[in-house]
Scaffold this active site. Structure first.
Site, PDB file in Angstrom:
ATOM      1  N   ARG A  69      40.693   3.030 -21.104  1.00  0.00           N
ATOM      2  CA  ARG A  69      40.219   1.669 -20.828  1.00  0.00           C
ATOM      3  C   ARG A  69      38.696   1.547 -20.921  1.00  0.00           C
ATOM      4  NH1 ARG A  69      43.679  -2.093 -17.884  1.00  0.00           N
ATOM      5  NH2 ARG A  69      45.654  -1.843 -18.952  1.00  0.00           N
TER       6      ARG A  69
ATOM      7  N   ARG B 186      36.824  -4.784 -18.659  1.00  0.00           N
ATOM      8  CA  ARG B 186      36.081  -5.788 -17.881  1.00  0.00           C
ATOM      9  C   ARG B 186      34.889  -5.252 -17.112  1.00  0.00           C
ATOM     10  NH1 ARG B 186      41.559  -7.897 -15.373  1.00  0.00           N
ATOM     11  NH2 ARG B 186      41.912  -5.717 -15.853  1.00  0.00           N
TER      12      ARG B 186
ATOM     13  N   ARG C 194      35.408 -11.451 -24.696  1.00  0.00           N
ATOM     14  CA  ARG C 194      36.712 -11.921 -24.204  1.00  0.00           C
ATOM     15  C   ARG C 194      36.673 -13.429 -23.972  1.00  0.00           C
ATOM     16  NH1 ARG C 194      40.636 -13.312 -21.601  1.00  0.00           N
ATOM     17  NH2 ARG C 194      41.915 -12.279 -20.025  1.00  0.00           N
TER      18      ARG C 194
ATOM     19  N   ASP D 211      46.920  -3.439 -26.945  1.00  0.00           N
ATOM     20  CA  ASP D 211      47.669  -3.217 -25.714  1.00  0.00           C
ATOM     21  C   ASP D 211      49.032  -2.655 -26.075  1.00  0.00           C
ATOM     22  OD1 ASP D 211      47.347  -3.972 -22.670  1.00  0.00           O
ATOM     23  OD2 ASP D 211      49.445  -4.233 -23.213  1.00  0.00           O
TER      24      ASP D 211
ATOM     25  N   TYR E 141      58.329  -3.067 -18.597  1.00  0.00           N
ATOM     26  CA  TYR E 141      57.812  -4.450 -18.659  1.00  0.00           C
ATOM     27  C   TYR E 141      58.822  -5.377 -19.326  1.00  0.00           C
ATOM     28  CZ  TYR E 141      53.357  -2.555 -17.134  1.00  0.00           C
ATOM     29  OH  TYR E 141      52.379  -1.936 -16.401  1.00  0.00           O
TER      30      TYR E 141
HETATM   31  O1  CP3 Z   1      39.949   0.767 -23.937  1.00  0.00           O
HETATM   32  C1  CP3 Z   1      41.152   1.089 -24.055  1.00  0.00           C
HETATM   33  O2  CP3 Z   1      41.700   1.998 -23.371  1.00  0.00           O
HETATM   34  C2  CP3 Z   1      41.965   0.450 -25.168  1.00  0.00           C
HETATM   35  C3  CP3 Z   1      42.729  -0.666 -24.864  1.00  0.00           C
HETATM   36  C4  CP3 Z   1      43.952  -0.635 -23.925  1.00  0.00           C
HETATM   37  C5  CP3 Z   1      44.267  -1.737 -23.116  1.00  0.00           C
HETATM   38  N1  CP3 Z   1      45.477  -1.505 -22.528  1.00  0.00           N
HETATM   39  C6  CP3 Z   1      43.428  -2.928 -22.968  1.00  0.00           C
HETATM   40  C7  CP3 Z   1      43.677  -3.859 -21.865  1.00  0.00           C
HETATM   41  C8  CP3 Z   1      44.971   0.306 -23.770  1.00  0.00           C
HETATM   42  C9  CP3 Z   1      45.093   1.697 -24.380  1.00  0.00           C
HETATM   43  C10 CP3 Z   1      45.944  -0.261 -22.887  1.00  0.00           C
HETATM   44  C11 CP3 Z   1      47.192   0.401 -22.512  1.00  0.00           C
HETATM   45  C12 CP3 Z   1      48.089  -0.218 -21.520  1.00  0.00           C
HETATM   46  N2  CP3 Z   1      48.360  -1.541 -21.335  1.00  0.00           N
HETATM   47  C13 CP3 Z   1      48.901   0.521 -20.619  1.00  0.00           C
HETATM   48  C14 CP3 Z   1      48.988   2.021 -20.564  1.00  0.00           C
HETATM   49  C15 CP3 Z   1      47.821   2.639 -19.898  1.00  0.00           C
HETATM   50  C16 CP3 Z   1      47.675   2.307 -18.437  1.00  0.00           C
HETATM   51  O3  CP3 Z   1      46.643   1.704 -18.099  1.00  0.00           O
HETATM   52  O4  CP3 Z   1      48.571   2.652 -17.666  1.00  0.00           O
HETATM   53  C17 CP3 Z   1      49.619  -0.402 -19.856  1.00  0.00           C
HETATM   54  C18 CP3 Z   1      50.607  -0.079 -18.750  1.00  0.00           C
HETATM   55  C19 CP3 Z   1      49.273  -1.709 -20.337  1.00  0.00           C
HETATM   56  C20 CP3 Z   1      49.832  -3.012 -19.876  1.00  0.00           C
HETATM   57  C21 CP3 Z   1      48.789  -3.900 -19.328  1.00  0.00           C
HETATM   58  N3  CP3 Z   1      47.791  -4.487 -20.077  1.00  0.00           N
HETATM   59  C22 CP3 Z   1      48.643  -4.331 -17.998  1.00  0.00           C
HETATM   60  C23 CP3 Z   1      49.526  -3.910 -16.835  1.00  0.00           C
HETATM   61  C24 CP3 Z   1      47.529  -5.178 -17.959  1.00  0.00           C
HETATM   62  C25 CP3 Z   1      47.022  -5.979 -16.780  1.00  0.00           C
HETATM   63  C26 CP3 Z   1      46.284  -5.145 -15.822  1.00  0.00           C
HETATM   64  C27 CP3 Z   1      44.822  -5.429 -15.935  1.00  0.00           C
HETATM   65  O5  CP3 Z   1      44.042  -4.458 -15.965  1.00  0.00           O
HETATM   66  O6  CP3 Z   1      44.469  -6.610 -15.981  1.00  0.00           O
HETATM   67  C28 CP3 Z   1      46.976  -5.232 -19.258  1.00  0.00           C
HETATM   68  C29 CP3 Z   1      45.785  -5.982 -19.687  1.00  0.00           C
HETATM   69  C30 CP3 Z   1      44.702  -5.233 -20.404  1.00  0.00           C
HETATM   70  N4  CP3 Z   1      44.885  -4.311 -21.394  1.00  0.00           N
HETATM   71  C31 CP3 Z   1      43.300  -5.421 -20.222  1.00  0.00           C
HETATM   72  C32 CP3 Z   1      42.656  -4.559 -21.130  1.00  0.00           C
HETATM   73  C33 CP3 Z   1      41.178  -4.411 -21.369  1.00  0.00           C
HETATM   74  C34 CP3 Z   1      42.656  -6.405 -19.273  1.00  0.00           C
HETATM   75  C35 CP3 Z   1      42.851  -7.756 -19.882  1.00  0.00           C
HETATM   76  C36 CP3 Z   1      41.699  -8.721 -19.708  1.00  0.00           C
HETATM   77  O7  CP3 Z   1      40.657  -8.575 -20.374  1.00  0.00           O
HETATM   78  O8  CP3 Z   1      41.898  -9.667 -18.958  1.00  0.00           O
END
Ligand code: CP3
Length: 344
Positions: A24, A28, A37, A74, A149
């Protein structure tokens, strides 16, 4: 030896200073991410616009000089491409309509190839924009984590809805996992062909499964993905991250043949070195809360990991993703500490 140090470690080499990236790392906690974003509108608009996706993938590389960049996307774009329309609601996380057994029977894994064209364009564009020494990682979610999910329709604390579904509807559950295995193979092969150096498979929810389900829903599907990708690209480099797998990591590594294994912060350092590092490269495992608190605790925690793991193939990372509260100064502190570490 290539100039891509992270890729060298995935080839089994030990780098004197371990390569670094953070899960990640584009997110943010970075003001430039929040700005892009806001410009993009929704989160998926960011993922599906190759220019924006390239920009946010590059942001942490520019700011910190990480050795690895991860595709900005994602894991849930896969169900989105399979027509399970995914919504990201600000502050509430992802939302989908919970899938039924009848709907599972209609899923077509090939749709990832047509539905995710903008992601493949982003992969090509990112490789072109990255410094040549930066290793570029693609990724997908593991079938079990993506299925949680799709079944519940949102995140839950222990994935009880998906565990229940696996027991009540064993055939539909198996069919869903099988579709996600097929979709993941196609998706990862295409990312590698479009320019990713390696791929990571995220099984963020592997730790909620009992032995039998761990085997059938996490380990075996990931093993099949590794085999399927390597049937097309024999030399494909794959990182597996079965979060929470604990003692099962040993068998996971042997069964899947991953080139590196992601370790969460609960994994004992000496155990991982003695049992795993002779078989695969280690990646991890700093507790992400240390990037909120910093200080001496951060330095000492980094030193303990370096002391235990830096004599073998090792990629420095967190034990899970950096959170929005992560502090940019502490990310600099972390990187400086690793790059100036001297064991003697
Ligand atoms: O920088 C990176 O690592 C690359 C991008 C990346 C994202 N999600 C961006 C993201 C990667 C590799 C993921 C993987 C992901 N997504 C996983 C597996 C890894 C982990 O964290 O367990 C999972 C379970 C998801 C599903 C997901 N996506 C959730 C549960 C959420 C909401 C939680 C949150 O942090 O808000 C997301 C959203 C998400 N994916 C964001 C980002 C940067 C935040 C979204 C935003 O900008 O509002």
């Amino acid at each position: 030896m290539s100039n891509r140090r992270l890729l060298n470690v995935l080839n089994g080499q030990t780098e004197k200073v371990p390569p670094i990236w953070l899960m990640r790392q584009a997110g943010r906690y970075l003001p430039e991410y929040r700005a892009t974003r806001a410009e993009a509108g929704g989160f998926l608009d960011l993922c599906y616009n190759p220019e924006f996706a390239t920009e946010v993938t590059l942001q942490p590389i520019r700011r910190f000089g990480f050795d690895g960049a991860i595709l900005f996307s994602d894991i849930l774009v896969v169900p989105d491409a399979l027509d399970r329309s995914v919504r990201f609601v600000q502050g509430e996380g992802p939302q989908l309509d919970p899938i039924s057994p009848a709907e599972i029977a209609q899923l077509d894994p090939e749709k990832v190839l047509t539905g995710l064209t903008p992601v493949f364009e982003a992969v090509e564009s990112i490789r072109g924009a990255l410094p040549s020494e930066t290793t570029f990682l693609g990724f997908c979610g593991a079938p079990w984590t993506v299925a949680t999910y799709m079944i519940a329709g949102h995140g839950t604390p222990d994935q009880a809805p998906a565990r229940l579904f696996a027991r009540r509807e064993p055939e539909a559950f198996k069919a869903l996992i099988d579709v996600l295995v097929e979709a993941s193979i196609l998706y990862l092969i295409k990312q590698l062909k479009c320019g990713a150096d390696a791929v990571q498979i995220f099984d963020s929810w592997a730790g909620v499964l009992d032995d039998a389900l761990f085997m059938s829903a996490s380990q075996d599907p990931i093993r099949r993905i590794c085999e399927g990708v390597r049937a097309e690209i024999p030399d494909a480099k794959i990182i597996g991250f079965p979060k929470g797998a604990g003692q099962r990591l040993l068998e996971f590594v042997e069964a899947t043949g991953v080139n590196a294994v992601g370790l969460d912060w609960t994994v004992p350092l000496d155990w991982a070195r003695d049992e795993l590092q002779g078989k695969t490269a280690l990646q991890g495992n700093l507790d992400p809360t240390l990037l909120i608190t910093g200080g001496q605790d951060l330095d000492e925690s980094v030193d303990r990991i370096m002391e235990a793991w830096s004599d073998g193939p090792f990629i420095f990372n967190l034990g899970h993703g950096i959170t929005p509260q992560g502090n940019i100064d502490y990310v600099h502190q972390l990187i400086d500490r690793i790059r100036s570490y001297d064991k003697s």
